[in-house]
Scaffold this motif. Structure first.
Motif, mmCIF file in Angstrom:
data_model
loop_
_atom_site.group_PDB
_atom_site.id
_atom_site.type_symbol
_atom_site.label_atom_id
_atom_site.label_comp_id
_atom_site.label_asym_id
_atom_site.label_seq_id
_atom_site.Cartn_x
_atom_site.Cartn_y
_atom_site.Cartn_z
ATOM 1 N N MET A 126 0.847 -1.186 0.000
ATOM 2 C CA MET A 126 0.000 0.000 0.000
ATOM 3 C C MET A 126 0.883 1.237 0.000
ATOM 4 S SD MET A 126 -1.306 0.200 3.981
ATOM 5 C CE MET A 126 -2.184 1.738 3.718
ATOM 6 N N LEU A 127 0.278 2.391 -0.180
ATOM 7 C CA LEU A 127 0.992 3.658 -0.148
ATOM 8 C C LEU A 127 0.878 4.284 1.231
ATOM 9 C CD1 LEU A 127 -0.102 5.172 -3.587
ATOM 10 C CD2 LEU A 127 1.939 3.821 -3.053
ATOM 11 N N ARG A 128 1.992 4.834 1.698
ATOM 12 C CA ARG A 128 2.055 5.462 3.017
ATOM 13 C C ARG A 128 2.636 6.864 2.882
ATOM 14 N NH1 ARG A 128 -0.534 4.150 7.035
ATOM 15 N NH2 ARG A 128 1.074 3.976 8.619
ATOM 16 N N PRO A 129 2.294 7.802 3.786
ATOM 17 C CA PRO A 129 2.800 9.174 3.683
ATOM 18 C C PRO A 129 4.310 9.251 3.878
ATOM 19 C CG PRO A 129 1.655 8.827 5.773
ATOM 20 C CD PRO A 129 1.397 7.609 4.944
ATOM 21 N N THR A 130 4.931 10.206 3.175
ATOM 22 C CA THR A 130 6.391 10.337 3.233
ATOM 23 C C THR A 130 6.881 11.037 4.487
ATOM 24 O OG1 THR A 130 6.317 12.426 2.004
ATOM 25 C CG2 THR A 130 6.578 10.395 0.728
ATOM 26 N N GLY A 131 6.113 12.017 4.980
ATOM 27 C CA GLY A 131 6.559 12.828 6.111
ATOM 28 C C GLY A 131 6.296 14.293 5.848
ATOM 29 N N PRO A 132 6.877 15.198 6.642
ATOM 30 C CA PRO A 132 6.620 16.633 6.464
ATOM 31 C C PRO A 132 6.962 17.125 5.056
ATOM 32 C CG PRO A 132 7.666 16.234 8.583
ATOM 33 C CD PRO A 132 7.705 14.926 7.841
ATOM 34 N N VAL A 133 6.113 18.000 4.536
ATOM 35 C CA VAL A 133 6.222 18.503 3.169
ATOM 36 C C VAL A 133 6.354 20.027 3.199
ATOM 37 C CG1 VAL A 133 4.908 18.835 1.033
ATOM 38 C CG2 VAL A 133 4.958 16.586 2.139
ATOM 39 N N ALA A 134 7.231 20.564 2.340
ATOM 40 C CA ALA A 134 7.348 22.007 2.145
ATOM 41 C C ALA A 134 6.551 22.414 0.921
ATOM 42 C CB ALA A 134 8.805 22.406 1.970
ATOM 43 N N VAL A 135 5.756 23.466 1.053
ATOM 44 C CA VAL A 135 4.937 23.974 -0.038
ATOM 45 C C VAL A 135 5.309 25.435 -0.291
ATOM 46 C CG1 VAL A 135 2.595 24.637 -0.730
ATOM 47 C CG2 VAL A 135 3.000 22.399 0.325
ATOM 48 N N PHE A 136 5.643 25.760 -1.533
ATOM 49 C CA PHE A 136 5.931 27.139 -1.925
ATOM 50 C C PHE A 136 4.705 27.722 -2.613
ATOM 51 C CE2 PHE A 136 10.056 25.633 -1.010
ATOM 52 C CZ PHE A 136 10.928 26.715 -0.905
ATOM 53 N N SER A 137 4.176 28.811 -2.060
ATOM 54 C CA SER A 137 2.982 29.442 -2.628
ATOM 55 C C SER A 137 3.283 30.088 -3.967
ATOM 56 C CB SER A 137 2.450 30.506 -1.673
ATOM 57 O OG SER A 137 1.964 29.941 -0.488
ATOM 58 N N ALA A 138 2.247 30.192 -4.807
ATOM 59 C CA ALA A 138 2.358 30.840 -6.111
ATOM 60 C C ALA A 138 1.905 32.286 -6.027
ATOM 61 C CB ALA A 138 1.522 30.084 -7.137
ATOM 62 N N SER A 139 2.346 33.085 -6.988
ATOM 63 C CA SER A 139 1.938 34.493 -7.034
ATOM 64 C C SER A 139 0.560 34.675 -7.637
ATOM 65 C CB SER A 139 2.957 35.294 -7.857
ATOM 66 O OG SER A 139 3.008 34.813 -9.193
ATOM 67 N N ASN A 140 0.244 33.886 -8.673
ATOM 68 C CA ASN A 140 -0.924 34.194 -9.498
ATOM 69 C C ASN A 140 -2.234 33.599 -8.998
ATOM 70 O OD1 ASN A 140 0.141 31.666 -10.120
ATOM 71 N ND2 ASN A 140 -0.519 31.735 -12.258
ATOM 72 N N PHE A 141 -2.179 32.702 -8.022
ATOM 73 C CA PHE A 141 -3.389 32.162 -7.407
ATOM 74 C C PHE A 141 -3.247 32.283 -5.893
ATOM 75 C CE2 PHE A 141 -3.824 30.340 -11.570
ATOM 76 C CZ PHE A 141 -5.199 30.276 -11.779
ATOM 77 N N PRO A 142 -3.626 33.435 -5.334
ATOM 78 C CA PRO A 142 -3.380 33.679 -3.905
ATOM 79 C C PRO A 142 -4.172 32.783 -2.963
ATOM 80 C CG PRO A 142 -4.694 35.445 -4.868
ATOM 81 C CD PRO A 142 -4.221 34.606 -6.007
ATOM 82 N N PHE A 143 -5.143 32.035 -3.485
ATOM 83 C CA PHE A 143 -5.858 31.052 -2.674
ATOM 84 C C PHE A 143 -5.581 29.621 -3.156
ATOM 85 C CE2 PHE A 143 -8.598 34.859 -2.205
ATOM 86 C CZ PHE A 143 -8.541 34.994 -0.823
ATOM 87 N N ALA A 144 -5.875 29.344 -4.422
ATOM 88 C CA ALA A 144 -5.905 27.970 -4.913
ATOM 89 C C ALA A 144 -4.539 27.311 -4.998
ATOM 90 C CB ALA A 144 -6.590 27.916 -6.275
ATOM 91 N N PHE A 145 -3.462 28.101 -5.176
ATOM 92 C CA PHE A 145 -2.106 27.562 -5.191
ATOM 93 C C PHE A 145 -1.260 28.257 -4.132
ATOM 94 C CE2 PHE A 145 -3.601 26.155 -9.271
ATOM 95 C CZ PHE A 145 -2.904 24.997 -9.532
ATOM 96 N N SER A 146 -1.861 28.492 -2.996
ATOM 97 C CA SER A 146 -1.174 29.241 -1.955
ATOM 98 C C SER A 146 -1.277 28.506 -0.624
ATOM 99 C CB SER A 146 -1.747 30.665 -1.884
ATOM 100 O OG SER A 146 -0.970 31.488 -1.049
ATOM 101 N N VAL A 147 -1.493 29.243 0.433
ATOM 102 C CA VAL A 147 -1.364 28.706 1.794
ATOM 103 C C VAL A 147 -2.253 27.495 2.029
ATOM 104 C CG1 VAL A 147 -1.687 29.259 4.240
ATOM 105 C CG2 VAL A 147 -0.605 30.926 2.709
ATOM 106 N N ALA A 148 -3.500 27.581 1.600
ATOM 107 C CA ALA A 148 -4.444 26.469 1.792
ATOM 108 C C ALA A 148 -4.840 25.851 0.459
ATOM 109 C CB ALA A 148 -5.682 26.946 2.539
ATOM 110 N N GLY A 149 -3.962 25.940 -0.520
ATOM 111 C CA GLY A 149 -4.267 25.467 -1.857
ATOM 112 C C GLY A 149 -4.131 23.977 -2.029
ATOM 113 N N GLY A 150 -4.071 23.549 -3.286
ATOM 114 C CA GLY A 150 -4.098 22.127 -3.595
ATOM 115 C C GLY A 150 -2.919 21.347 -3.064
ATOM 116 N N ASP A 151 -1.718 21.945 -3.047
ATOM 117 C CA ASP A 151 -0.559 21.231 -2.514
ATOM 118 C C ASP A 151 -0.726 20.957 -1.023
ATOM 119 O OD1 ASP A 151 0.634 21.256 -4.996
ATOM 120 O OD2 ASP A 151 1.852 23.025 -4.597
ATOM 121 N N THR A 152 -1.134 21.988 -0.287
ATOM 122 C CA THR A 152 -1.368 21.815 1.148
ATOM 123 C C THR A 152 -2.465 20.794 1.402
ATOM 124 O OG1 THR A 152 -0.645 24.069 1.654
ATOM 125 C CG2 THR A 152 -2.110 23.010 3.251
#
Length: 471
Positions: free
Chosen positions: A104-130
């Motif tokens: 099965m697949l298991r989580p890797t551990g803590p992840v770093a997410v860099f926010s984008a400029s052009n989507f201040p919500f959807a690709f940012s602090v609470a966006g899809g990566d997070t």
């Protein structure tokens, strides 16, 4: 704002709890964040508009997209197929004997997410990566984008409050700020993966840094894309003016600051699309998201326009503009003409024959999307394989700006569009933050619930090669 070492150390501690939290619990965390953001939408949109100038309508839509994708990832993890649970029972009399194997697949551990400029919500602090990292049990540390610092801090406060109220462990989420903090985050030994949306130069530097660590980690970067469009002679003859209107709306949308903006359009000589385009291109100088983006737009436009054999066909230098050239010039100056110009600028490339068009497509590097406008019954066997080779999403109608958040979506493509074969949008975005583990001859009692014989989670699994539905 937390310093990097404190945030990463807390995230590592939190991972002991997040990795063992149930899918239902993690889905609850995501839903709580979505509810908190929806309740604060008026406040958040006002801050975002002050910092970005993107306008209330666009920003409200982006908040809805952001909370919608949080809820979608909650559905993804509770449905369960994302785990890829696979069981092969032991076959003692096989040659050689086969043990009991369960994967099965298991989580890797803590992840770093860099926010984008052009989507201040959807690709940012609470966006899809997070959202996709938290969904599978990976704590997240977000590096805020300098283009919207107040919004980043306020959004982070709401996320932190929501997670605490929903019972997530302390350290499951944090925000850091500043260029040096971003470098420290990539270097920190507690970080197991990095997700980034931004420039090709910045992303490549971080990618190389992640690979150079004593223990290299995956870097999932969405970097640059020209998103080529092909208009066949038949399609141009049938609806050239209509295509011109669609193209003009797409490449100027949001001042051209979309990663899916159509940047290069291949069209036949004497095109009706080209003839109809000039009055559809705006004259006003757009407001760009940041001074550096404005500078890049200006220098990029001037780079293309300075190439011999290139001329402006619509708009003006410094504002929305469309340039035009031919295939021979494109081939001779591919490095200058096929580099992304981030902003409302596009290049038309005239071709003289279908064979010349097909050969020209072989000059292209990877993109997030490729679009083909052809007549309904027109054979495209000479074009489609070329577009499939360079893009992660191939469109046969419409325009590429706009990325639906669905189970089947793929937002990625060959280099330099992205650094991997994974997607940053859609259900399978979670795969970036998971790794496979096989349990051999393990007692049922010590197995994760997803792999136990009784299937207590009632999830889909593959058993002895046969896909077994949920239940």
């Amino acid at each position: 704002m937390t310093d990097v070492d404190t945030a990463a150390t807390s995230a590592a501690r939190a991972f002991e709890a997040t990795r063992s939290a149930s899918d239902a619990a993690r889905a609850g965390w995501l839903t709580a964040i979505a509810d908190r953001l929806d309740a604060a939408a008026d406040e958040l949109v006002a801050i975002a508009d002050e910092e970005t100038g993107l306008g209330e309508t666009r920003l409200r839509g982006e908040v809805a997209r952001t909370t919608g994708q949080l809820r979608m990832f909650a559905a993804v993890v509770t449905e369960g197929s994302y785990l890829e649970a696979t069981i092969d029972h032991a076959v003692p009399d096989a040659t050689p004997p086969r043990p009991d194997l369960r994967r099965m697949l298991r989580p890797t551990g803590p992840v770093a997410v860099f926010s984008a400029s052009n989507f201040p919500f959807a690709f940012s602090v609470a966006g899809g990566d997070t959202a996709s990292a938290l969904a599978v049990g990976c704590p997240v540390i977000v590096k805020a984008h300098p283009g919207h610092p107040r919004l980043s801090r306020r959004t982070a406060d709401l996320v932190t409050e929501a997670l605490a109220a929903a019972g997530a462990p302390a350290g499951a989420f944090a925000l850091v700020d500043g260029f040096e903090a971003g470098l420290e985050l990539v270097d920190h030994p507690a970080i197991t993966a990095v997700a980034f949306t931004g420039s090709l130069g910045g992303g490549r530097a971080l990618h190389d840094r992640a690979a150079a660590r004593p223990a290299p980690i995956p870097f999932f970067g969405e970097l640059g894309s020209i998103n080529p469009v092909v208009v066949t002679a038949e399609a141009d003859a049938a609806r050239g003016a209509e295509l011109a209107a669609g193209f003009a709306g797409s490449f100027q949308l949001g001042a051209g600051q979309f990663c899916t903006k159509p940047g290069v359009v291949f069209l036949p000589e004497g095109s009706a699309l080209e003839a109809a385009l000039a009055p559809l291109v705006g004259a006003d100088t757009p407001r760009m998201l940041t001074p550096s983006i404005a500078d890049g737009f200006q220098s990029g436009s001037e780079r293309v326009e300075s190439v011999p054999g290139v001329s402006l066909v619509a708009g003006s230098t410094g504002g929305p503009a469309v340039a035009v050239t031919d295939v021979a010039t494109l081939r001779a100056h591919a490095d200058e003409l096929l580099a992304e110009v981030f902003g409302p600028f596009a290049l038309l490339v005239r071709y003289a024959s279908r064979a010349e068009l097909a050969d020209a497509l072989d000059e292209l590097e990877g993109s997030l999307t490729a679009t083909l406008h052809a007549a309904p019954d027109e054979p495209v066997d000479d074009l489609l394989p070329r577009l499939e080779a360079i893009a992660g999403r191939v469109l046969f109608a419409g325009w590429p700006t706009g990325v639906a958040v669905t189970w089947s979506q793929h937002h990625g493509g060959p280099w330099p569009a992205t650094t991997s074969q994974h997607t940053s949008v859609g259900a399978t975005a979670v795969r970036r933050f998971l790794r496979p583990i096989v349990y051999q001859d393990a007692p049922d009692a010590v197995l994760p619930p997803a792999l136990r014989d009784a299937n207590p989670l009632r999830i889909p699994r593959r058993i002895d090669g046969v896909l077994s539905p949920a239940g």
